[in-house]
Scaffold this active site. Sequence first.
Site, PDB file in Angstrom:
ATOM      1  N   GLU A 266       0.855  -1.202   0.000  1.00  0.00           N
ATOM      2  CA  GLU A 266       0.000   0.000   0.000  1.00  0.00           C
ATOM      3  C   GLU A 266       0.884   1.243   0.000  1.00  0.00           C
ATOM      4  OE1 GLU A 266      -2.711  -0.371   3.278  1.00  0.00           O
ATOM      5  OE2 GLU A 266      -3.596  -2.200   2.509  1.00  0.00           O
ATOM      6  N   HIS A 285      -7.680   1.434   1.513  1.00  0.00           N
ATOM      7  CA  HIS A 285      -7.571   1.122   2.952  1.00  0.00           C
ATOM      8  C   HIS A 285      -8.215   2.220   3.805  1.00  0.00           C
ATOM      9  CE1 HIS A 285      -5.188  -1.507   5.952  1.00  0.00           C
ATOM     10  NE2 HIS A 285      -6.265  -1.000   6.533  1.00  0.00           N
TER      11      HIS A 285
HETATM   12  N1  NAD Z   1      -9.787  -1.994   6.486  1.00  0.00           N
HETATM   13  C1  NAD Z   1      -9.557  -1.319   7.590  1.00  0.00           C
HETATM   14  O1  NAD Z   1      -9.421  -0.101   7.588  1.00  0.00           O
HETATM   15  C2  NAD Z   1      -9.487  -2.072   8.893  1.00  0.00           C
HETATM   16  C3  NAD Z   1      -9.842  -1.404  10.073  1.00  0.00           C
HETATM   17  C4  NAD Z   1      -9.840  -2.107  11.265  1.00  0.00           C
HETATM   18  C5  NAD Z   1      -9.427  -3.443  11.291  1.00  0.00           C
HETATM   19  N2  NAD Z   1      -9.061  -4.049  10.136  1.00  0.00           N
HETATM   20  C6  NAD Z   1      -8.652  -5.466  10.146  1.00  0.00           C
HETATM   21  O2  NAD Z   1      -9.824  -6.250  10.290  1.00  0.00           O
HETATM   22  C7  NAD Z   1      -9.480  -7.482  10.911  1.00  0.00           C
HETATM   23  C8  NAD Z   1     -10.460  -7.809  12.034  1.00  0.00           C
HETATM   24  O3  NAD Z   1     -10.436  -6.786  13.013  1.00  0.00           O
HETATM   25  P1  NAD Z   1     -11.315  -6.914  14.363  1.00  0.00           P
HETATM   26  O4  NAD Z   1     -11.277  -5.584  15.021  1.00  0.00           O
HETATM   27  O5  NAD Z   1     -12.607  -7.551  14.079  1.00  0.00           O
HETATM   28  O6  NAD Z   1     -10.386  -7.930  15.175  1.00  0.00           O
HETATM   29  P2  NAD Z   1     -10.825  -8.877  16.377  1.00  0.00           P
HETATM   30  O7  NAD Z   1      -9.557  -9.226  17.077  1.00  0.00           O
HETATM   31  O8  NAD Z   1     -11.953  -8.294  17.164  1.00  0.00           O
HETATM   32  O9  NAD Z   1     -11.411 -10.165  15.622  1.00  0.00           O
HETATM   33  C9  NAD Z   1     -10.632 -11.003  14.843  1.00  0.00           C
HETATM   34  C10 NAD Z   1     -11.244 -12.385  14.917  1.00  0.00           C
HETATM   35  O10 NAD Z   1     -10.531 -13.233  14.015  1.00  0.00           O
HETATM   36  C11 NAD Z   1     -10.400 -14.489  14.643  1.00  0.00           C
HETATM   37  N3  NAD Z   1      -9.322 -15.223  14.002  1.00  0.00           N
HETATM   38  C12 NAD Z   1      -8.008 -15.251  14.309  1.00  0.00           C
HETATM   39  N4  NAD Z   1      -7.340 -16.039  13.444  1.00  0.00           N
HETATM   40  C13 NAD Z   1      -8.266 -16.502  12.563  1.00  0.00           C
HETATM   41  C14 NAD Z   1      -8.188 -17.345  11.440  1.00  0.00           C
HETATM   42  N5  NAD Z   1      -7.020 -17.873  11.034  1.00  0.00           N
HETATM   43  N6  NAD Z   1      -9.319 -17.612  10.765  1.00  0.00           N
HETATM   44  C15 NAD Z   1     -10.512 -17.091  11.161  1.00  0.00           C
HETATM   45  N7  NAD Z   1     -10.631 -16.270  12.224  1.00  0.00           N
HETATM   46  C16 NAD Z   1      -9.524 -15.983  12.907  1.00  0.00           C
HETATM   47  C17 NAD Z   1     -10.170 -14.190  16.095  1.00  0.00           C
HETATM   48  O11 NAD Z   1     -10.479 -15.306  16.920  1.00  0.00           O
HETATM   49  C18 NAD Z   1     -11.127 -13.026  16.321  1.00  0.00           C
HETATM   50  O12 NAD Z   1     -12.401 -13.457  16.756  1.00  0.00           O
HETATM   51  C19 NAD Z   1      -8.021  -7.346  11.335  1.00  0.00           C
HETATM   52  O13 NAD Z   1      -7.204  -7.899  10.324  1.00  0.00           O
HETATM   53  C20 NAD Z   1      -7.788  -5.865  11.332  1.00  0.00           C
HETATM   54  O14 NAD Z   1      -6.441  -5.549  11.144  1.00  0.00           O
HETATM   55  C21 NAD Z   1      -9.088  -3.401   8.944  1.00  0.00           C
END
Ligand code: NAD
Length: 329
Positions: A266, A285
């Site tokens: 990115e 993003h």
């Molecule tokens: N696009 C964006 O701007 C943006 C913003 C915020 C978060 N994110 C990304 O979104 C994702 C989720 O964020 P969140 O706040 O829900 O996190 P979170 O920690 O609340 O939830 C993540 C979930 O994924 C599960 N998990 C872990 N490994 C896994 C696997 N191999 N397969 C399936 N599930 C699995 C965990 O048990 C957890 O329940 C993260 O990658 C975060 O970096 C992106």
Amino acid sequence: MPRILVTPYLLQDTQGPFSEILTAAGLEVVFPATRLSESVLDPEALLAELAGVSGVLAGSELYSREVLRRSGLRAIARMGVGYDAIDIPAATEFKIPVTIVPGTNDVSVAETMLALLLGVYRGFPARDAEARSGAWNRQVLPRLDGRTLGLVGLGRIGKAVVPRAAALGLQLLAFDPYLDLAFAKAHSIRATSLDELIATADIVSLHCPCTADNANLINAQTLRQMKAGSVLINTARGGLVDEEALADALEAGHLLGAGLDAFKIEPLPATSRLARLPNVLLSPHMGGLDHDSWRDMSSLAAQCLADLYQGRWPERCLVNPSIGSDWQW
Ligand SMILES: NC(=O)c1ccc[n+]([C@@H]2O[C@H](COP(=O)([O-])OP(=O)(O)OC[C@H]3O[C@@H](n4cnc5c(N)ncnc54)[C@H](O)[C@@H]3O)[C@@H](O)[C@H]2O)c1
């Protein structure tokens, strides 16, 4: 007065609740002398910006072991919920607490996920371009109602997607190694294995962190296992997807389309094949960012730094609590 470097570029040289919180706590707010590119960053340039700084309200720049070792940082508060840009074992070893801002951007990401999904299913922005140009091709696409959405990861963001997706008439599947069974039951979500989800969902949507274990989770093999005419949405992390394999599957017409807010590199390089495919919707993003989340994320990150400085332990936001609550700034 300890100095806090505020690196997210959308906060550059601005004031707001975040700066008020830091100032009121007795911390000095400083901004980078040069605008930092959020994710592609020369460690030496970052170290130069970190000179004389003891805390950072951080964007997506990379805090490697080397950067952490050579910096005088006492604390890092990430304005986001991902922390893959920070070497957490090294931060823990150097006794640098790292915080994130849980619960501030779930709705924004969920809305972005649905915008990408609706865009792919209803043919935007291509239809907008057709109407403007008079091309009037009027391609007919499948209906979304009644389709099956498979959520890979049912954490904060996956859960925020659930009621919104249900309102669109989608059936829900989820795979999560730590599945919240009570939530799944309450929302009629069927728990599946990852293999079953990949093979049966009409839409696979990624909501898990990217780790060494699940890098390239979506690859040539899993793409082949996805249903013909299915859709991939990635608002999580670019590292979860083999982008070349995805471009192959999209070019071959195996997938109806994809909606992507996160990429391996990115900003997305202009040479990326994904940027040239018509059945892909791209977003820079921005999933986690809307006006509300922007205010809440920057305020909570600032509050974490204020708490750490004033001797309060921000337990709920800490990524490496093993440092111990007797830690002192
Ligand atoms: N696009 C964006 O701007 C943006 C913003 C915020 C978060 N994110 C990304 O979104 C994702 C989720 O964020 P969140 O706040 O829900 O996190 P979170 O920690 O609340 O939830 C993540 C979930 O994924 C599960 N998990 C872990 N490994 C896994 C696997 N191999 N397969 C399936 N599930 C699995 C965990 O048990 C957890 O329940 C993260 O990658 C975060 O970096 C992106």
